[in-house]
Design a protein around this motif. Structure first.
Motif, short mmCIF file in Angstrom:
data_model
loop_
_atom_site.label_atom_id
_atom_site.label_comp_id
_atom_site.label_asym_id
_atom_site.label_seq_id
_atom_site.Cartn_x
_atom_site.Cartn_y
_atom_site.Cartn_z
N ARG A 57 56.02 48.15 167.50
CA ARG A 57 54.81 47.99 168.05
C ARG A 57 53.81 48.76 167.38
O ARG A 57 52.53 48.41 166.86
N THR A 61 50.37 47.41 165.10
CA THR A 61 49.21 48.06 165.36
C THR A 61 48.51 48.35 164.08
O THR A 61 47.27 47.99 163.79
N GLU A 65 45.25 46.63 162.21
CA GLU A 65 43.82 47.49 161.75
C GLU A 65 43.69 47.43 160.39
O GLU A 65 42.42 47.32 160.11
#
Lengths: 81, 81
Positions: A57, A61, A65
């Motif tokens: 995760r 993430t 971004e």
């Protein structure tokens, strides 16, 4: 371990969505009433190699971004596993 | 009643996905290892007015077949509610 990932990239609220607006405008002429608020985003699926789900995760993430979204106008929902 | 709907439009298995392939090829150079099988689809969200969930699902299924997907190369996953 390999984890299946789904990233849903959506336009932020308030950002104009011309593709969604076009779909919504076209539908009544095609015989579909009662559809509103159409928003078109991206659904990106892939496999990620990571020691555990938390690490997977975290990697996804960062990926979102830096690469998969434009954070000025888009948000990402991440589903791992 | 109004139901929130999510339609995920995916390329069928075996159909080339140049957008996904480009993302996958670019990631190692950007410092992200361990990502594979990238497939890019569409995530379409909207509200639909229908008497019940069954009717909502039937309407969205027809909508997908006729308008939101190209059934030759794409599949749709429908989530209602």
């Amino acid at each position: 371990m390999k984890f299946p990932v789904l990233v849903e990239v959506k336009l932020r609220e308030g950002i104009a969505d011309p593709q969604g607006a076009t779909i919504e405008r076209a539908l009544p002429a095609l015989g579909f009433a009662g559809v509103e608020g159409v928003r078109v985003g991206k659904a990106i699926r892939f496999m990620v190699e990571a020691p555990d789900e938390t690490a997977a995760r975290a990697l996804v993430t960062k990926l979102c971004e830096r690469f998969l979204t434009n954070p000025v106008i888009e948000d990402a929902d991440i589903t791992v596993g």
